[in-house]
Design a protein around this motif. Sequence first.
Motif, PDB file in Angstrom:
ATOM      1  N   ALA A 217       9.475  -2.343 -25.544  1.00  0.00           N
ATOM      2  CA  ALA A 217       8.719  -2.048 -26.746  1.00  0.00           C
ATOM      3  C   ALA A 217       7.583  -1.103 -26.375  1.00  0.00           C
ATOM      4  N   ILE A 218       7.503  -0.633 -25.059  1.00  0.00           N
ATOM      5  CA  ILE A 218       6.696   0.194 -24.518  1.00  0.00           C
ATOM      6  C   ILE A 218       7.302   1.566 -24.394  1.00  0.00           C
ATOM      7  N   ASN A 219       6.657   2.865 -24.941  1.00  0.00           N
ATOM      8  CA  ASN A 219       7.455   4.121 -24.529  1.00  0.00           C
ATOM      9  C   ASN A 219       6.621   5.028 -24.327  1.00  0.00           C
ATOM     10  N   ALA A 220       5.407   4.765 -23.457  1.00  0.00           N
ATOM     11  CA  ALA A 220       4.766   5.593 -22.633  1.00  0.00           C
ATOM     12  C   ALA A 220       3.814   4.702 -21.769  1.00  0.00           C
ATOM     13  N   ILE A 221       3.668   5.238 -20.483  1.00  0.00           N
ATOM     14  CA  ILE A 221       2.937   4.460 -19.441  1.00  0.00           C
ATOM     15  C   ILE A 221       1.440   5.527 -19.385  1.00  0.00           C
ATOM     16  N   TYR A 222       0.486   4.537 -19.140  1.00  0.00           N
ATOM     17  CA  TYR A 222      -0.751   5.104 -18.559  1.00  0.00           C
ATOM     18  C   TYR A 222      -0.785   4.626 -17.017  1.00  0.00           C
ATOM     19  N   VAL A 223      -0.848   5.302 -16.279  1.00  0.00           N
ATOM     20  CA  VAL A 223      -0.946   5.140 -14.848  1.00  0.00           C
ATOM     21  C   VAL A 223      -2.597   5.356 -14.293  1.00  0.00           C
ATOM     22  N   ALA A 224      -3.284   4.213 -14.191  1.00  0.00           N
ATOM     23  CA  ALA A 224      -4.643   4.019 -13.832  1.00  0.00           C
ATOM     24  C   ALA A 224      -5.200   3.343 -12.637  1.00  0.00           C
ATOM     25  N   THR A 225      -4.423   3.546 -11.704  1.00  0.00           N
ATOM     26  CA  THR A 225      -4.465   2.785 -10.521  1.00  0.00           C
ATOM     27  C   THR A 225      -5.318   3.889  -9.537  1.00  0.00           C
ATOM     28  N   PRO A 226      -5.719   3.167  -8.346  1.00  0.00           N
ATOM     29  CA  PRO A 226      -6.317   4.184  -7.376  1.00  0.00           C
ATOM     30  C   PRO A 226      -5.293   5.382  -7.109  1.00  0.00           C
ATOM     31  N   PRO A 227      -5.644   6.438  -6.344  1.00  0.00           N
ATOM     32  CA  PRO A 227      -4.550   7.577  -6.347  1.00  0.00           C
ATOM     33  C   PRO A 227      -3.402   7.252  -5.318  1.00  0.00           C
TER      34      PRO A 227
ATOM     35  N   PRO B   3     -26.600   9.174  -0.845  1.00  0.00           N
ATOM     36  CA  PRO B   3     -25.548   8.156  -0.137  1.00  0.00           C
ATOM     37  C   PRO B   3     -25.634   6.788  -0.870  1.00  0.00           C
ATOM     38  N   LEU B   4     -24.307   6.332  -0.974  1.00  0.00           N
ATOM     39  CA  LEU B   4     -24.229   4.851  -1.436  1.00  0.00           C
ATOM     40  C   LEU B   4     -24.898   3.791  -0.527  1.00  0.00           C
ATOM     41  N   THR B   5     -25.650   2.779  -1.106  1.00  0.00           N
ATOM     42  CA  THR B   5     -26.064   1.972  -0.226  1.00  0.00           C
ATOM     43  C   THR B   5     -25.194   0.786   0.346  1.00  0.00           C
ATOM     44  N   GLU B   6     -25.813   0.129   1.132  1.00  0.00           N
ATOM     45  CA  GLU B   6     -24.950  -1.029   1.712  1.00  0.00           C
ATOM     46  C   GLU B   6     -24.306  -1.896   0.764  1.00  0.00           C
ATOM     47  N   HIS B   7     -25.311  -2.188  -0.161  1.00  0.00           N
ATOM     48  CA  HIS B   7     -25.008  -3.135  -1.308  1.00  0.00           C
ATOM     49  C   HIS B   7     -23.914  -2.419  -2.373  1.00  0.00           C
ATOM     50  N   GLU B   8     -24.048  -1.056  -2.603  1.00  0.00           N
ATOM     51  CA  GLU B   8     -22.963  -0.547  -3.347  1.00  0.00           C
ATOM     52  C   GLU B   8     -21.764  -0.479  -2.520  1.00  0.00           C
ATOM     53  N   LEU B   9     -21.978  -0.201  -1.285  1.00  0.00           N
ATOM     54  CA  LEU B   9     -20.597  -0.180  -0.648  1.00  0.00           C
ATOM     55  C   LEU B   9     -19.852  -1.682  -0.600  1.00  0.00           C
ATOM     56  N   ALA B  10     -20.577  -2.719  -0.556  1.00  0.00           N
ATOM     57  CA  ALA B  10     -19.995  -3.950  -0.680  1.00  0.00           C
ATOM     58  C   ALA B  10     -19.221  -4.142  -1.961  1.00  0.00           C
ATOM     59  N   ASP B  11     -19.510  -3.402  -2.976  1.00  0.00           N
ATOM     60  CA  ASP B  11     -18.621  -3.603  -4.149  1.00  0.00           C
ATOM     61  C   ASP B  11     -17.539  -3.105  -3.935  1.00  0.00           C
TER      62      ASP B  11
ATOM     63  N   ASN C  99     -16.890   0.159  -5.759  1.00  0.00           N
ATOM     64  CA  ASN C  99     -17.099   1.608  -5.170  1.00  0.00           C
ATOM     65  C   ASN C  99     -16.437   1.715  -3.829  1.00  0.00           C
ATOM     66  N   ALA C 100     -16.025   0.846  -3.082  1.00  0.00           N
ATOM     67  CA  ALA C 100     -15.515   1.128  -1.561  1.00  0.00           C
ATOM     68  C   ALA C 100     -14.569   1.740  -1.868  1.00  0.00           C
ATOM     69  N   TRP C 101     -13.639   1.321  -2.569  1.00  0.00           N
ATOM     70  CA  TRP C 101     -12.114   2.019  -2.461  1.00  0.00           C
ATOM     71  C   TRP C 101     -12.240   3.698  -2.769  1.00  0.00           C
ATOM     72  N   ARG C 102     -13.403   4.056  -3.286  1.00  0.00           N
ATOM     73  CA  ARG C 102     -13.473   5.431  -3.859  1.00  0.00           C
ATOM     74  C   ARG C 102     -13.868   6.392  -2.374  1.00  0.00           C
ATOM     75  N   VAL C 103     -14.431   5.623  -1.373  1.00  0.00           N
ATOM     76  CA  VAL C 103     -14.746   6.237  -0.341  1.00  0.00           C
ATOM     77  C   VAL C 103     -13.928   5.934   1.072  1.00  0.00           C
TER      78      VAL C 103
ATOM     79  N   GLY D  48      -7.538   9.122  -1.224  1.00  0.00           N
ATOM     80  CA  GLY D  48      -6.868  10.390  -0.767  1.00  0.00           C
ATOM     81  C   GLY D  48      -8.111  11.046  -0.113  1.00  0.00           C
ATOM     82  N   GLY D  49      -9.303  10.340  -0.138  1.00  0.00           N
ATOM     83  CA  GLY D  49     -10.565  11.164   0.243  1.00  0.00           C
ATOM     84  C   GLY D  49     -11.522  10.356   0.023  1.00  0.00           C
ATOM     85  N   GLY D  50     -12.802  10.908  -0.023  1.00  0.00           N
ATOM     86  CA  GLY D  50     -14.061  10.403  -0.416  1.00  0.00           C
ATOM     87  C   GLY D  50     -14.322  10.675  -1.867  1.00  0.00           C
TER      88      GLY D  50
END
Length: 327
Positions: free
Chosen positions: A67-77, A159-167, A170-174, A180-182
Amino acid sequence: MPDTINWGIIGCGDVTEVKSGPAFNKVPASALIAVMRRDAARAEDYAHRHGVPKWYADAHALITDPAINAIYVATPPSSHELYALAAIAAGKPVYVEKPMADDYAAALRIAHAAQKAGVKLVVAHYRRAQQRFRKVKELLAGQAIGDVRLVRLELAKPPLTEHELADPRNAWRVDPVTAGGGLFHDLAPHQLDLMYYFFGEVERVTGLATNQGGLYHADDMVVSNVLFKNGVVFNGTWCFNAAQAVDYCEIQGSKGKISFAVFGTDSITIETGGNTETIHFDALAHVQQPMIAATVQYFLGKGLNPCSGFEGAEVMRMIENSCGVSL
């Protein structure tokens, strides 16, 4: 050719909650019918909250759903290549998030695979479809500021705080392994793609990157210089260890300049001959909706590709060269 694009999303995380997900049901001839997340409970929750008929915890099951005829890839890189290639192998057109992949080589593999299979592929560099940036392109093409000489861009964030980095959001982005980078790899694709959209083919890119703060493994400072084949020179600076936030881009021409914030206000300012004009644009409820609308038209055979796989790969090349990687 189908009459309606029936979408399946792989990776229904934060980016899909408001920026993109709801738009798939608001664009004509488009419907979101399934979502996938490895965490089955969270996939089911997303489907219930957004009124999506189906949910999966397995990407293969979603991709092979007839039933699906198009895919949106929205995972981390780090998993864009895996899922994009799987969708291409299944013969289903793909809309893949930015950055296109975790490196230039992977982006090229995706683009070549789609080309070889004859499967449509669009990269979600969605700002190029927004009215504000289309207006900038129109002004440049109309010589509103004369011949473009120089572009200066600066993005700075504390810079991201320790609290933000614990989430984990946010953590996967750095984390270079996942992203693939920060934050440069997360945010600069928007800006560098706009430059490519405005000025075309690239002649040369040089740059350097360093980790000044040492708060995480990824670089937090990048400087990039780009010479476009039309002679335009671009200089960009990204600092994610700054005291104050800055979001500014200035395009200098022989007769004036255009300035705007890429991520901030919904306006542009044009200064020519001592006159200043600011044009305001309505904020978008779903920032990807114009790009999704253009993608649907392309998938239906009624429009051009709004951002091809090879364009997305070229932006990845700009990113890598900006970080001092020679190609």
